[in-house]
Design a protein around this motif. Structure first.
Motif, PDB file in Angstrom:
ATOM      1  N   UNK D  44      33.587 -28.791 -12.478  1.00 54.45           N
ATOM      2  CA  UNK D  44      34.407 -27.575 -12.485  1.00 54.45           C
ATOM      3  C   UNK D  44      33.980 -26.659 -11.338  1.00 54.45           C
ATOM      4  N   UNK D  45      32.685 -26.450 -11.253  1.00 55.94           N
ATOM      5  CA  UNK D  45      32.136 -25.556 -10.245  1.00 55.94           C
ATOM      6  C   UNK D  45      32.405 -26.078  -8.827  1.00 55.94           C
ATOM      7  N   UNK D  46      32.369 -27.396  -8.685  1.00 55.25           N
ATOM      8  CA  UNK D  46      32.559 -27.995  -7.359  1.00 55.25           C
ATOM      9  C   UNK D  46      33.993 -28.448  -7.110  1.00 55.25           C
ATOM     10  N   UNK D  47      34.866 -28.242  -8.094  1.00 51.65           N
ATOM     11  CA  UNK D  47      36.252 -28.702  -7.927  1.00 51.65           C
ATOM     12  C   UNK D  47      36.336 -30.206  -7.784  1.00 51.65           C
ATOM     13  N   UNK D  48      35.437 -30.908  -8.474  1.00 55.24           N
ATOM     14  CA  UNK D  48      35.374 -32.368  -8.354  1.00 55.24           C
ATOM     15  C   UNK D  48      35.988 -32.999  -9.596  1.00 55.24           C
ATOM     16  N   UNK D  49      37.168 -33.552  -9.439  1.00 60.85           N
ATOM     17  CA  UNK D  49      37.846 -34.161 -10.600  1.00 60.85           C
ATOM     18  C   UNK D  49      38.680 -35.353 -10.168  1.00 60.85           C
ATOM     19  N   UNK D  50      39.124 -36.100 -11.141  1.00 57.44           N
ATOM     20  CA  UNK D  50      39.959 -37.284 -10.872  1.00 57.44           C
ATOM     21  C   UNK D  50      41.115 -37.274 -11.854  1.00 57.44           C
ATOM     22  N   UNK D  51      42.252 -37.843 -11.469  1.00 56.02           N
ATOM     23  CA  UNK D  51      43.370 -37.927 -12.412  1.00 56.02           C
ATOM     24  C   UNK D  51      43.041 -38.918 -13.528  1.00 56.02           C
ATOM     25  N   UNK D  52      43.518 -38.658 -14.723  1.00 57.69           N
ATOM     26  CA  UNK D  52      43.391 -39.616 -15.827  1.00 57.69           C
ATOM     27  C   UNK D  52      44.779 -39.965 -16.323  1.00 57.69           C
ATOM     28  N   UNK D  53      45.137 -41.231 -16.169  1.00 58.08           N
ATOM     29  CA  UNK D  53      46.439 -41.697 -16.637  1.00 58.08           C
ATOM     30  C   UNK D  53      46.252 -42.368 -18.001  1.00 58.08           C
ATOM     31  N   UNK D  54      47.367 -42.601 -18.645  1.00 59.60           N
ATOM     32  CA  UNK D  54      47.310 -43.252 -19.950  1.00 59.60           C
ATOM     33  C   UNK D  54      46.509 -44.551 -19.904  1.00 59.60           C
ATOM     34  N   UNK D  55      46.752 -45.378 -18.871  1.00 59.60           N
ATOM     35  CA  UNK D  55      46.084 -46.680 -18.842  1.00 59.60           C
ATOM     36  C   UNK D  55      44.577 -46.547 -18.606  1.00 59.60           C
ATOM     37  N   UNK D  56      44.147 -45.388 -18.114  1.00 60.35           N
ATOM     38  CA  UNK D  56      42.708 -45.201 -17.893  1.00 60.35           C
ATOM     39  C   UNK D  56      41.930 -45.080 -19.208  1.00 60.35           C
ATOM     40  N   UNK D  57      42.612 -44.731 -20.287  1.00 55.59           N
ATOM     41  CA  UNK D  57      41.898 -44.542 -21.554  1.00 55.59           C
ATOM     42  C   UNK D  57      42.017 -45.760 -22.465  1.00 55.59           C
ATOM     43  N   UNK D  58      42.633 -46.801 -21.940  1.00 55.26           N
ATOM     44  CA  UNK D  58      42.778 -48.044 -22.698  1.00 55.26           C
ATOM     45  C   UNK D  58      41.422 -48.603 -23.126  1.00 55.26           C
TER      46      UNK D  58
END
Lengths: 342, 342, 342, 342
Positions: D44-58
């Motif tokens: 959060x502090x570093x603005x470091x994130x990645x998208x999470x799609x439906x298939x990523x939580x499979x």
């Protein structure tokens, strides 16, 4: 080299560990490239494959099933089938060799394709442990472990209710899973395809257990047959499509035992849970070693050979010599276990 | 015959299954009688034993530990020790033979007592798998399974935090448990007594894993030594009694790795959970077969022999030939695994 | 006090832990004496019981089944049945109170006997979790755990072969085991008695999963019914005695799904393995606490009451108020899970 | 909406199941978008994130650890820290809300950020079960299950050798894991932070067990303290850096018990295996439900609230009211267990 991998026939725990072992060994030791054919020989015949990189096999050693999928396609059939078509597909895609992971049928096909000039190495896969060329095959230990855990559970409920429980495990032609899980679980009778028994003998074992104040536990391999088939037939019904049905062997045995002995009897069919899920540590080690050894065989250009376990060593043998002999439970092993019956 | 059983040395899963296999085989096939000596050779030397009936072994195949208890008593020492005293005790109680279940020390003692005229048959017990006379010993498979399950668990928490985890498994003189559990769990380095490594080499493996974006997992056998012992010594402390302490190897390695690589490192010592609890199905089958085969050896009056596993067969070998050779991990097996390091 | 214990109805993991909790609490806190009635109310009606000492309950918390045995005998029937006969038997043997561990039927009988003057306290037992008076009942968590492990295993083999697997779990009148194991295992459809569905809806879920490239996994409670029963009937066959048979629900659903969707489908019936074997830690704690609380209720002379779980507390409630209401899965819980279907 | 997820603090089984539950519920019910912040508040502090799609939580519900990584970063510190910087980062990336999964510290930070205007919803995470706002937190059941299995294993080896085993489980400030695993495993003494004991009392329990012919098993939470700290200090040594070391509590207790009672004693520290690996079915269900309920809270714009378990229901409570109270083991629960000691 660019090596194609395939998994064929019914899946079993350890297939992914073979794939991982082969890919890591190939990439690290030989800088090999890998592709995976989708759904066994179907992917070969249809030229359907995907690249496999090192990171694709990450964490695979403990994952059940096969990331490549499987089928029972015959590589000699269909439009792209037969040695010439397959060789052309391999050439067009720069694939130098195939590692075929499968059972009797797959290995026999691999040998015939090798005879026709293809570069193929085999890895034996049989959850039933029915291939004579290897002391044990991966998947077998896991299946025995799952069946044993189920037997442990079934015993307590059998004892609570004074019931006889008949538990059906895999083993179409050979009784290894029944023999080992039955021995491990302390079964009172183990029924295997290699050793037909009469219903009278089975009931004698069951009654002897009851007479000692215990709840009888019978383990039966799916391929077991009664010596007196009349009995079996008298218990047939009709299946969902109104065709005569025999049902599984456990489903038939339980009411026969109850009818003859008066002991309330129940059947349980373990089914597909025996072939799914994380492999045991034993199977992961065996599968990893077989996968790595298959790469050695590829780089030794030992086409037509397969890797096997002998004692504690991984060996390479000719598929031609290896297949064709069913690894039945020897009489001595059954006699050893039979002492504990009743 | 009246047969005395004893279990000696550190316990391991499968001891009770050996006892059950021997008693059932003896009672059913030979109408034998059984007694159990309490706490290994201590019970022999003190004439302390209890009768074992068929119903006493009920349900034992899946029970960890040993119902007879164990100790490290030497049968040549103490008031009742030595062959003559023991023979007199056996005669007074009408005990015809002893089945001694134990490791190197117990088997060597059994051989010496046999040389002095006693009727003893051995069953090899070593959770570390360090006896060369048998392909595998019972308890080993269970220990590997437990260690592998622990490694599976440790990996997820290592990955969550980007940590290096050093997990210590049993193996004082040989690295079999580390080798197999490390291979099954996909460890990034396996450190065993047979293959000392430098801390530099270990850190190189660890950093290479980190550089691929993963959390390093190192499996180390308790008997592993660094090649550069200076390093080890610089990390010693004092123990609870203010004596210099080295601590376990994992406890020493983790801070060394953290200090040199900058990767946060943690150690976990699996300890006694590896030797307790229900045996795996593999170990139950092996132990049951060994127990039964020991009865065959008794009735063959094969005094001074022990039962072992060779391939898929149970064999009988002379203790004299069997003991004295440590079953080390061969270089080839370590090289095979080492390809997967880093 | 001298307290009689009984376990009645189908067994489940945790019964022995209740017995152990009650006996230890009674002996240690109150110096109570215990007897165990054999086979539920049968032992009461026939005056068949055995003493239970502290050492008899050693190690019981992790043991499946019930050391007292069980049956479905009605205490109001038979020669020794009914309140007067039972009271006479209790008086003759100096038994002051009964702790009855059982389901709806047993608790209702206990209440009626209490109304007639007997000193009885109840402990609710239902593996299906169908008693409204308690948040959860022991045995349920273990059953869910076993079903979830089976689902985990079935998924990998389903994926390998691109098959739909229909797994049948316990739950005659309520769908709690299906709901929780299906949610834990990531099932694509959960079918429960409280929420009949049409075969069209089920196939829509299954096809939607296939369209996303995955292998559908359907969890069905044994008591589930299709809304369109015509469909069900068209798939009936005849049973082993040539009577019309419906088979289990999974056995009927799998071919219907395959026929309509073209996706190869298999069924697996988990059956008795869900109710046998060692209880989960959760169930051991719950059962131990209930057993101990039952002693408190006995010494509070709270006849006609039963012990239950509310939040994290063990409470005592009147059986009269507690029974008669089925603990169905609320619509909100099904809707919550249903979002994940397809 | 575009929702950011983060996991913070020590990992535990079920984090991935929360993520999966939230993503599936958000995507299916609300067509939400998701991103995952890497390593907790650090991302959060570093603005470091990645998208999470439906298939990523499979398949995530059964996977241990957290795919997002974790850290102990404080969101009020560093260049990008504090509410304004964070809000700016969220605005720049179009992120509408944050679901923060973490313990006391994370939730307190979330509340403070909410007070400053940020849109945050909390999910409580504590393997120790030390948050008073929720009946149970996910990860706890799994840790208890693992500890119980270890205790089961340790008991058999303790009995074989007549040893006392002291097993250390997690629980820095509260003794829930020790209480439940000790009760489930039938421990002879349970030592928790809330209930200091003298070494004399502990030895009295241990000796009483020995006098009944059994091997004492002591479960101790890592945060337990002796009432007589002199004793503890007399057993301290020096750590790897020559600083005074206390060692873990089990490591200190075992020699003290051995010295005073003469019973050979061993310690085992379960450590990180309690927080890794696949969650139990109970934890998967709880975590999935919490994840889904967090989405409801987001769409209800219930900023500053967190989701909790009350009885069998998932509730939403204000973080402000929820945090700050340690969920200690009540005296009544300890007294209940204590009856079984010795």
């Amino acid at each position: 080299m660019k090596i194609g991998l395939l998994t064929s026939g019914g899946d079993c725990p350890g297939l992914n560990a073979v794939i991982r072992g082969a890919v890591l060994k190939g990439v690290i030791s030989h800088d090999a490239e890998f592709v995976g054919f989708r759904k066994g020989w179907k992917g070969v015949v249809e030229g359907d494959f995907m690249p496999i990189e090192r990171h694709d096999v990450r964490g695979l050693s403990k994952q059940g099933g096969t990331i490549l999928g499987s089928s029972r396609t015959n590589p000699f059939e269909g439009e792209g089938g037969g040695p010439e078509n397959i060789q052309r597909m391999l050439d067009e895609n720069g694939i130098d060799a195939i590692i075929a992971i499968g059972g009797e049928g797959t290995l026999t096909a691999a040998r015939r394709l090798t005879d026709a000039g293809l570069n193929i190495v085999g890895v034996p896969k049989t959850i039933d442990n029915d291939l004579a060329a290897t002391d044990y095959s991966f998947g077998f230990d896991t299946a025995v472990e799952i069946a044993t855990e189920a037997i442990d559970r079934l015993r307590t409920t059998a004892e609570s209710h004074g019931r006889c429980i008949v538990v059906e495990v895999m083993g179409r032609h050979v009784g290894w899973i029944a023999l080992h899980s039955g021995m491990a679980g302390g079964a009172h009778a183990i029924l295997i395809p290699e050793q037909p028994q009469s219903i009278d003998q089975i009931c004698e074992w069951v009654e002897s257990v009851r007479d000692r104040g215990r709840a009888p536990l019978v383990v039966v391999a799916e391929g077991f047959h009664l010596t007196d088939m009349e009995e079996a037939h008298s218990h047939k019904g009709l299946d969902a499509f109104n065709r005569p049905r025999l049902g599984g062997i456990a489903e038939r045995l339980a009411p026969m035992i109850e009818e003859r002995t008066g002991i309330e009897s129940r059947d349980t069919v373990l089914g597909h849970i025996q072939r799914g899920g994380a492999p045991s540590a034993y199977d992961r080690v065996l599968a990893t070693r077989l996968g790595m050894a298959a790469i050695d065989a590829v780089y030794a250009r030992a086409w037509g050979s397969m890797v096997t376990l002998r004692g504690t060593d991984i060996k390479t043998v000719s598929i031609a010599e290896a297949v064709g002999t069913l690894n039945v439970v020897p009489d001595a092993r059954y006699d050893e276990a039979r002492i504990l019956f009743g």
